[in-house]
Write a protein that holds these residues in place. Structure first.
Motif, PDB file in Angstrom:
ATOM      1  N   GLY A 107       0.807  -1.218   0.000  1.00 56.19           N
ATOM      2  CA  GLY A 107       0.000   0.000   0.000  1.00 56.19           C
ATOM      3  C   GLY A 107       0.835   1.260   0.000  1.00 56.19           C
ATOM      4  O   GLY A 107       2.065   1.217   0.018  1.00 56.19           O
ATOM      5  N   ASP A 108       0.136   2.363  -0.008  1.00 52.96           N
ATOM      6  CA  ASP A 108       0.769   3.679  -0.023  1.00 52.96           C
ATOM      7  C   ASP A 108       1.216   4.078   1.381  1.00 52.96           C
ATOM      8  O   ASP A 108       0.615   3.646   2.374  1.00 52.96           O
ATOM      9  N   PRO A 109       2.223   4.947   1.463  1.00 54.20           N
ATOM     10  CA  PRO A 109       2.643   5.451   2.778  1.00 54.20           C
ATOM     11  C   PRO A 109       1.571   6.386   3.352  1.00 54.20           C
ATOM     12  O   PRO A 109       0.644   6.793   2.646  1.00 54.20           O
ATOM     13  N   PRO A 110       1.710   6.752   4.613  1.00 56.37           N
ATOM     14  CA  PRO A 110       0.721   7.662   5.210  1.00 56.37           C
ATOM     15  C   PRO A 110       0.681   9.001   4.483  1.00 56.37           C
ATOM     16  O   PRO A 110       1.700   9.462   3.952  1.00 56.37           O
ATOM     17  N   ASP A 111      -0.474   9.624   4.485  1.00 57.92           N
ATOM     18  CA  ASP A 111      -0.642  10.951   3.883  1.00 57.92           C
ATOM     19  C   ASP A 111      -0.053  12.049   4.770  1.00 57.92           C
ATOM     20  O   ASP A 111       0.137  13.166   4.321  1.00 57.92           O
ATOM     21  N   VAL A 112       0.177  11.730   6.021  1.00 62.50           N
ATOM     22  CA  VAL A 112       0.654  12.695   7.011  1.00 62.50           C
ATOM     23  C   VAL A 112       2.176  12.603   7.121  1.00 62.50           C
ATOM     24  O   VAL A 112       2.719  11.509   7.245  1.00 62.50           O
ATOM     25  N   PRO A 113       2.881  13.745   7.076  1.00 62.24           N
ATOM     26  CA  PRO A 113       4.339  13.703   7.227  1.00 62.24           C
ATOM     27  C   PRO A 113       4.754  13.206   8.608  1.00 62.24           C
ATOM     28  O   PRO A 113       3.997  13.313   9.579  1.00 62.24           O
TER      29      PRO A 113
END
Length: 166
Positions: free
Chosen positions: A65-71
């Motif tokens: 999956g994709d990494p988190p949207d939050v830095p």
């Protein structure tokens, strides 16, 4: 070091423990969840968000999956409220179970390489060590959450792996 079955068992354990926490969190006030309790990530909610953020990050490193949207710097605030945390935790636990269910022994061989924004460097470790860390990280921080919730007058479920239903 470990097997796909280990990952499946730990994914099941992760979901069991998080379901127990989710039930308690639904009944708690947002203010109580956000109270700074002197833990490494401050509050129960900050720690819950940290574990969720890290789980999504590791799944992305594992190619699930994709990494988190939050830095990274804002990971304690990944979700704005307990309802959104609950929703995203439920989805993420399903993703962890799906990832673990599809693992073959060969998937755990060799090294995993990734760039750590927190450390600002490229990292490389054996995939087995990364998987162990993934589950150990969850367990470690859930222990902190368990202690904070107990101090707040809540009664979290038992954490003994041997008590998990099949």
């Amino acid at each position: 070091m470990i097997t796909g079955q280990y990952c499946r068992t730990m994914a099941q354990y992760n979901q069991w423990q998080n379901n127990g926490l989710r039930n308690l969190i639904k009944a708690m006030d947002e203010e109580e969840l956000r109270l700074d309790r002197g833990a490494f990530f401050g509050s129960i909610f900050g720690t819950l968000n940290h574990v969720l953020w890290a789980d999504i990050l590791w799944l992305s490193r594992f190619g699930a999956g994709d990494p988190p949207d939050v830095p990274a710097a804002q990971h304690r605030d990944m979700t704005p409220n307990k309802a959104e945390w609950d929703r995203l935790r439920f989805i993420t636990d399903g993703r962890i179970n799906t990832w673990a269910a599809g693992l073959k022994e060969v998937d755990l061989t060799g090294d995993l390489e990734w760039y750590s924004t927190m450390l600002d460097k490229t990292m490389r470790d054996p995939k087995t060590l990364c998987a162990v860390h993934f589950f150990n990280h969850q367990t470690h921080h859930r222990g902190q959450i368990h202690a904070m919730m107990t101090a707040a007058g809540q009664t979290p479920i038992d954490t003994d792996l041997s008590l998990m239903a099949e």
